[in-house]
Enzyme design. Structure first.
Site, PDB file in Angstrom:
ATOM      1  N   TYR A 186      22.675 121.885  -2.267  1.00  0.00           N
ATOM      2  CA  TYR A 186      22.585 120.875  -3.328  1.00  0.00           C
ATOM      3  C   TYR A 186      21.645 121.345  -4.426  1.00  0.00           C
ATOM      4  O   TYR A 186      20.477 121.652  -4.169  1.00  0.00           O
ATOM      5  CB  TYR A 186      22.086 119.560  -2.724  1.00  0.00           C
ATOM      6  CG  TYR A 186      22.312 118.330  -3.582  1.00  0.00           C
ATOM      7  CD1 TYR A 186      23.040 118.392  -4.762  1.00  0.00           C
ATOM      8  CD2 TYR A 186      21.808 117.097  -3.193  1.00  0.00           C
ATOM      9  CE1 TYR A 186      23.259 117.266  -5.528  1.00  0.00           C
ATOM     10  CE2 TYR A 186      22.016 115.954  -3.958  1.00  0.00           C
ATOM     11  CZ  TYR A 186      22.739 116.049  -5.134  1.00  0.00           C
ATOM     12  OH  TYR A 186      22.956 114.932  -5.897  1.00  0.00           O
ATOM     13  N   TYR A 191      16.865 117.170  -7.890  1.00  0.00           N
ATOM     14  CA  TYR A 191      16.322 117.576  -6.594  1.00  0.00           C
ATOM     15  C   TYR A 191      15.949 119.067  -6.640  1.00  0.00           C
ATOM     16  O   TYR A 191      16.127 119.746  -7.651  1.00  0.00           O
ATOM     17  CB  TYR A 191      17.304 117.225  -5.481  1.00  0.00           C
ATOM     18  CG  TYR A 191      17.538 115.728  -5.398  1.00  0.00           C
ATOM     19  CD1 TYR A 191      16.462 114.858  -5.206  1.00  0.00           C
ATOM     20  CD2 TYR A 191      18.805 115.165  -5.552  1.00  0.00           C
ATOM     21  CE1 TYR A 191      16.646 113.477  -5.151  1.00  0.00           C
ATOM     22  CE2 TYR A 191      19.001 113.790  -5.499  1.00  0.00           C
ATOM     23  CZ  TYR A 191      17.919 112.952  -5.305  1.00  0.00           C
ATOM     24  OH  TYR A 191      18.100 111.587  -5.264  1.00  0.00           O
ATOM     25  N   ARG A 239      26.910 121.978  -4.883  1.00  0.00           N
ATOM     26  CA  ARG A 239      26.982 120.799  -5.747  1.00  0.00           C
ATOM     27  C   ARG A 239      25.918 120.959  -6.824  1.00  0.00           C
ATOM     28  O   ARG A 239      24.731 121.114  -6.526  1.00  0.00           O
ATOM     29  CB  ARG A 239      26.724 119.543  -4.921  1.00  0.00           C
ATOM     30  CG  ARG A 239      26.949 118.285  -5.720  1.00  0.00           C
ATOM     31  CD  ARG A 239      27.108 117.079  -4.830  1.00  0.00           C
ATOM     32  NE  ARG A 239      28.169 116.241  -5.341  1.00  0.00           N
ATOM     33  CZ  ARG A 239      28.117 114.916  -5.342  1.00  0.00           C
ATOM     34  NH1 ARG A 239      27.096 114.298  -4.820  1.00  0.00           N
ATOM     35  NH2 ARG A 239      29.115 114.207  -5.828  1.00  0.00           N
ATOM     36  N   ASP A 281      26.011 110.220 -14.241  1.00  0.00           N
ATOM     37  CA  ASP A 281      26.941 110.704 -13.223  1.00  0.00           C
ATOM     38  C   ASP A 281      27.778 109.549 -12.678  1.00  0.00           C
ATOM     39  O   ASP A 281      28.979 109.671 -12.461  1.00  0.00           O
ATOM     40  CB  ASP A 281      26.145 111.356 -12.086  1.00  0.00           C
ATOM     41  CG  ASP A 281      27.042 112.146 -11.164  1.00  0.00           C
ATOM     42  OD1 ASP A 281      27.764 113.011 -11.675  1.00  0.00           O
ATOM     43  OD2 ASP A 281      27.019 111.894  -9.954  1.00  0.00           O
ATOM     44  N   CYS A 359      38.440 100.329  -8.576  1.00  0.00           N
ATOM     45  CA  CYS A 359      37.012 100.172  -8.858  1.00  0.00           C
ATOM     46  C   CYS A 359      36.848  99.601 -10.263  1.00  0.00           C
ATOM     47  O   CYS A 359      37.576  99.989 -11.174  1.00  0.00           O
ATOM     48  CB  CYS A 359      36.354 101.540  -8.754  1.00  0.00           C
ATOM     49  SG  CYS A 359      34.698 101.611  -9.431  1.00  0.00           S
ATOM     50  N   CYS A 365      27.586  98.862  -5.877  1.00  0.00           N
ATOM     51  CA  CYS A 365      27.409  99.815  -4.766  1.00  0.00           C
ATOM     52  C   CYS A 365      26.109 100.597  -4.931  1.00  0.00           C
ATOM     53  O   CYS A 365      25.377 100.813  -3.961  1.00  0.00           O
ATOM     54  CB  CYS A 365      28.607 100.758  -4.675  1.00  0.00           C
ATOM     55  SG  CYS A 365      29.124 101.441  -6.268  1.00  0.00           S
ATOM     56  N   ASP A 432      44.163  75.461 -10.182  1.00  0.00           N
ATOM     57  CA  ASP A 432      43.016  75.651 -11.075  1.00  0.00           C
ATOM     58  C   ASP A 432      43.180  74.775 -12.305  1.00  0.00           C
ATOM     59  O   ASP A 432      44.292  74.567 -12.797  1.00  0.00           O
ATOM     60  CB  ASP A 432      42.876  77.114 -11.501  1.00  0.00           C
ATOM     61  CG  ASP A 432      41.505  77.391 -12.100  1.00  0.00           C
ATOM     62  OD1 ASP A 432      40.680  78.012 -11.398  1.00  0.00           O
ATOM     63  OD2 ASP A 432      41.239  76.969 -13.244  1.00  0.00           O
ATOM     64  N   ASP A 661      30.594  80.708  -5.875  1.00  0.00           N
ATOM     65  CA  ASP A 661      29.516  80.155  -6.689  1.00  0.00           C
ATOM     66  C   ASP A 661      29.309  78.678  -6.433  1.00  0.00           C
ATOM     67  O   ASP A 661      28.217  78.149  -6.666  1.00  0.00           O
ATOM     68  CB  ASP A 661      29.825  80.380  -8.181  1.00  0.00           C
ATOM     69  CG  ASP A 661      29.756  81.853  -8.549  1.00  0.00           C
ATOM     70  OD1 ASP A 661      28.936  82.574  -7.955  1.00  0.00           O
ATOM     71  OD2 ASP A 661      30.540  82.277  -9.413  1.00  0.00           O
TER      72      ASP A 661
HETATM   73  P1  ADP Z   1      33.756  81.844  -8.282  1.00  0.00           P
HETATM   74  O1  ADP Z   1      33.023  82.989  -8.900  1.00  0.00           O
HETATM   75  O2  ADP Z   1      32.976  81.178  -7.176  1.00  0.00           O
HETATM   76  O3  ADP Z   1      35.143  82.193  -7.878  1.00  0.00           O
HETATM   77  P2  ADP Z   1      34.435  80.749 -10.941  1.00  0.00           P
HETATM   78  O4  ADP Z   1      33.528  79.921 -11.771  1.00  0.00           O
HETATM   79  O5  ADP Z   1      34.723  82.137 -11.381  1.00  0.00           O
HETATM   80  O6  ADP Z   1      33.853  80.702  -9.440  1.00  0.00           O
HETATM   81  O7  ADP Z   1      35.830  79.998 -10.813  1.00  0.00           O
HETATM   82  C1  ADP Z   1      35.898  78.646 -10.541  1.00  0.00           C
HETATM   83  C2  ADP Z   1      37.268  78.123 -10.989  1.00  0.00           C
HETATM   84  O8  ADP Z   1      37.415  76.788 -10.519  1.00  0.00           O
HETATM   85  C3  ADP Z   1      37.449  78.055 -12.501  1.00  0.00           C
HETATM   86  O9  ADP Z   1      38.625  78.773 -12.867  1.00  0.00           O
HETATM   87  C4  ADP Z   1      37.618  76.564 -12.803  1.00  0.00           C
HETATM   88  O10 ADP Z   1      38.568  76.333 -13.829  1.00  0.00           O
HETATM   89  C5  ADP Z   1      38.131  76.027 -11.491  1.00  0.00           C
HETATM   90  N1  ADP Z   1      37.867  74.583 -11.276  1.00  0.00           N
HETATM   91  C6  ADP Z   1      36.673  73.940 -11.386  1.00  0.00           C
HETATM   92  N2  ADP Z   1      36.812  72.613 -11.070  1.00  0.00           N
HETATM   93  C7  ADP Z   1      38.121  72.444 -10.748  1.00  0.00           C
HETATM   94  C8  ADP Z   1      38.897  71.323 -10.308  1.00  0.00           C
HETATM   95  N3  ADP Z   1      38.373  70.120 -10.125  1.00  0.00           N
HETATM   96  N4  ADP Z   1      40.228  71.503 -10.067  1.00  0.00           N
HETATM   97  C9  ADP Z   1      40.786  72.726 -10.208  1.00  0.00           C
HETATM   98  N5  ADP Z   1      40.090  73.819 -10.616  1.00  0.00           N
HETATM   99  C10 ADP Z   1      38.782  73.682 -10.879  1.00  0.00           C
HETATM  100 FE1  SF4 Z   2      33.415 100.157  -7.954  1.00  0.00          FE
HETATM  101 FE2  SF4 Z   2      30.990 100.191  -6.842  1.00  0.00          FE
HETATM  102 FE3  SF4 Z   2      31.805  98.077  -8.282  1.00  0.00          FE
HETATM  103 FE4  SF4 Z   2      32.893  98.608  -5.880  1.00  0.00          FE
HETATM  104  S1  SF4 Z   2      30.772  98.027  -6.292  1.00  0.00           S
HETATM  105  S2  SF4 Z   2      33.964  98.000  -7.724  1.00  0.00           S
HETATM  106  S3  SF4 Z   2      32.900 100.825  -5.883  1.00  0.00           S
HETATM  107  S4  SF4 Z   2      31.459 100.177  -9.006  1.00  0.00           S
END
Ligand code: ADP
Ligand code: SF4
Length: 708
Positions: A186, A191, A239, A281, A359, A365, A432, A661
């Protein structure tokens, strides 16, 4: 042409243009079965988790990678990168631990490669307490916060040089015993080998310093000694980082990089060529496109008859074929693409290249390595869980009941939960509120540099739309009443999180909200509700979004400043290799950066910041504020349903869960993992939140750390 492509995809036959990628490539005394080469990359698993590591690497061999490499493996305790989770090959126990991986890799017909490594003046030997080694006493990147330490390395004597070569040879012999087919020398990324190559780090006046030929001598001797020890049966690869050397003029050649490759030409059995630092890189897609290494490494093949491997976040087979046909690379290197989709080669071979989980270049990662934990991936939730949880990226347990699944929310969490449940055979319905599916990604992937992030939603939607047991209803905001009437047994609430206008005091105590028409959150911007006049982006989320929104607004012509209580803009992006470029891009767009600042008061036209250490205030003329700070679960629907628990059994509802979320606001990686976990563990409650605990292999009694 389009029609032909469609035909190949439908009939699932490999596109004949890609056949070249499946040609075997001789590497010294061994033969790579194809051109897919998983180059060395960190796993963070170490000898403490030998079974986790073996399964992680073997999954890539199963997915068709012809060569599967370790990450950097220390040859000796004088190369100790703690607290980072580095690997070792120091003694007998380490041989057994590595052999688990080589056996598992060989079982799928792939070659196993090991990146032997001495960190020189870039490691601090915090555990071994050995004075680090360097050519001339200069620590690598002393100004870089990530390398800060209070120990300067020793200046190596001639005997020290011979010791390091001896340790490399001893480790190479152990590596062969462990079953490796390709053994690395390496000389990259700051390094020890690389430190000898650069005259700023190598001030020596002996045979190892001065001319490029002299500076190359240490690396040359490492290769020669390794070949002498194991070269009859194992390939010996070099490398090397070429970015800086390529930029240096040479008296005898086009650049010092050209001169060096000419000097060593056919000595190594394989050239593995790369950039100089992790941010270049392993560049994030926000700042580096696929194939971005080419201008630095494109000349190597012209100066050697040995095969050349290089990376570039290659996910497109067309790009890979072009690299080979244009004589840039013989072997297509993949680190991140192999993490995101270990089955990338197998999918190309099966004519399923549009099913590759590409990716997205988010570098979570890398952040896992900096966090000191096993690798995690946004796109591939199964990474690191192959052995611990028996999660396979392409195989799923059969469904555990006839329950119908309703997923509310088609963001990353909802889409992943739906996809995994559907792959298991469940009947899945996804609804949704929005017309365009993808949750937070719909807006965020439209922001500067984040288009590749849209792949998280695209990959899942593409797969879901092809499945007969899936129904998707965009533009359908559901309430508790409607859900109770839908005759679904399993309800999954994946409704995401909202950005708040909450502020914090310097003691990290929430201070309530900042209200007003001139105060915005990222959610407002995502609805097209943009600020006016002089804008301050106030960021204490500290990941990418504050910086990206500042860039986004500046690109729209607004006068933008950025303030944060942290010491840098987008401070956490130091973990994802993006942080230097965040400062650069904000500078390019005239966004003033104010660090160590709390937002104290704001009325349109007058904003006061306060230094978090001194309390000194600064007045700014600001018309609008965008707060990128605290997120809170969008969980009203979840609680509205729980409030009607008594009606569940009449409605046929067996469970109501929240994921992503909506459960705990996080990065995309957390949302995808949460969705995957739900889909995988449905009807398997005994698996919930448990995993197998790995232990180190210890066949021999504890003994000296230095065995040679
Ligand atoms: P996560 O990252 O947890 O997947 P996001 O915020 O990216 O959460 O996505 C949440 C989705 O849920 C959004 O597309 C939003 O439009 C949808 N959403 C929120 N409340 C409702 C609801 N009452 N009915 C249907 N869809 C909903
Ligand atoms: Fe690509 Fe790393 Fe993101 Fe996975 S965590 S999608 S391998 S950059």
């Amino acid at each position: 042409m389009l029609c032909l492509t469609a035909l190949w995809l439908n009939t699932k036959i490999m596109n004949p243009n890609y056949a070249i990628l499946f040609e075997p490539v001789p590497i010294g005394p061994v033969i790579a079965p194809n051109r897919f080469y998983q180059v060395p990359h960190a796993s963070g698993m170490t000898e403490s988790n030998p079974r986790v590591r073996a399964a992680f690497r073997a999954t890539k061999a199963e997915g068709g990678w012809g060569v599967v490499s370790t990450g950097a493996v220390s040859t000796h305790p004088s190369c100790d990168d703690s607290p980072l989770p580095f690997a070792r090959l120091w003694d007998e126990n380490d041989i057994r631990s590595h052999a688990l991986a080589t056996e598992a890799i060989h079982a799928h017909g792939a070659l196993a490669a090991i990146e032997l490594w001495h960190g020189g003046g870039a490691v601090m030997n915090r555990t071994s307490r050995i004075a680090p080694y360097s050519p001339s006493g200069i620590p690598w990147s002393a100004t870089h916060v990530g390398f800060m330490g209070q120990l300067k390395p020793r200046i190596m004597t001639g005997d020290d040089i011979q010791d390091v070569i001896r340790w490399q040879v001893a480790a190479a012999v152990r590596a062969r015993r462990a079953g490796y087919d390709v053994i690395y020398v390496y000389a990259g990324m700051g390094y020890l080998g690389y430190e000898f190559l650069l005259p700023e780090y190598n001030l020596r006046t002996d045979a190892y310093g001065g001319s490029l030929e002299n500076r190359t001598r240490f690396v040359k001797e490492l290769i020669e000694s390794t070949k002498e020890a194991v070269g009859d049966t194992c390939a010996v690869a070099l490398r090397i980082s070429l970015e800086e050397l390529r930029a240096r003029p040479s008296e005898n050649n086009e650049s010092e990089a050209h001169e060096l490759v000419s000097l060593l030409s056919d000595l190594p059995d394989l050239w593995d060529v790369k950039m100089d630092s992790s941010p270049t890189d392993c560049g994030a897609s926000r700042f580096r496109a696929e194939g971005s290494h080419e201008p630095v490494i494109d000349f190597v093949k012209k100066l050697t008859t040995r095969p050349v491997v290089g990376v570039g976040r290659f996910t497109s087979p067309d790009t890979m074929v072009s690299q080979v046909k244009r004589g840039i690379l013989d072997l297509i290197g993949g680190a991140r693409p192999s993490i995101a989709d270990p089955f990338l080669p197998a999918k190309i071979k099966a004519g399923k290249e549009n099913e590759i989980r590409e990716c997205i270049g988010c570098n979570i990662c890398i952040a896992s390595w900096h966090d000191g934990v096993p690798v995690r991936c946004t796109q591939n939730a199964t990474v690191g869980e192959e052995w611990r949880k028996n999660w396979h990226p392409e195989k799923f347990p059969r469904l555990g009941s006839d329950d119908k699944i309703l997923i509310v929310g088609a963001g990353p969490a909802g889409l992943e939960a739906g996809l995994i449940a559907a792959k298991r055979g469940y009947q899945v319905t996804i609804a949704d509120a929005e017309k365009t599916l993808g949750g937070r990604l719909v807006f965020e992937s439209s922001l500067p540099g984040l288009s590749e992030w849209g792949r998280v939603a695209d990959y899942r939607l593409y797969a879901l739309q092809a499945m007969v047991n899936v129904e998707i209803y965009p533009d359908n905001r559901l309430n508790a009443e409607e859900i109770l009437e839908l005759e679904q047994e399993r309800i999954v609430i994946a409704t995401g999180a909202s950005w708040t206008n909450m502020l914090y005091s310097s003691l990290e105590i929430p201070l309530g909200s900042l209200d007003g028409e001139a105060v915005f959150t990222p959610d407002d911007l995502s609805k097209g509700n943009l600020p006016n006049g002089r804008v301050l982006v106030y960021d204490f989320d500290n990941y990418y979004l504050g910086g990206v929104l500042a860039e986004f607004l500046a690109r729209k012509g607004l006068d933008v400043s950025y303030a944060t209580p942290a010491g840098h803009a987008s401070a956490w992006t130091i973990m994802t290799n993006e942080q230097p470029f965040v400062h650069q891009v904000l500078h390019e767009h005239n966004v003033g950066i104010l660090t160590s600042m709390l937002l104290k008061t704001f009325q349109p036209g007058a904003l006061v910041l306060e230094n978090i250490f001194t309390g000194a205030t600064q007045n700014l003329e600001i018309d609008s504020v965008v707060i990128v700070g605290q997120r809170m679960p969008r969980d009203e629907l979840f609680h509205a349903l729980l409030a009607r628990k008594d009606e569940f059994s009449d409605a046929g509802i067996k469970s109501v869960d929240r994921i992503g979320d909506c459960l705990a606001p996080g990065a995309l990686v957390h949302a995808v993992y949460s969705g995957h976990e739900y889909g995988r563990q449905l009807d398997e409650p005994e698996l919930s939140e448990t995993y197998l605990r790995d232990i180190p292999i210890a066949d021999i009694d504890p003994g000296p750390a230095i065995s040679n």
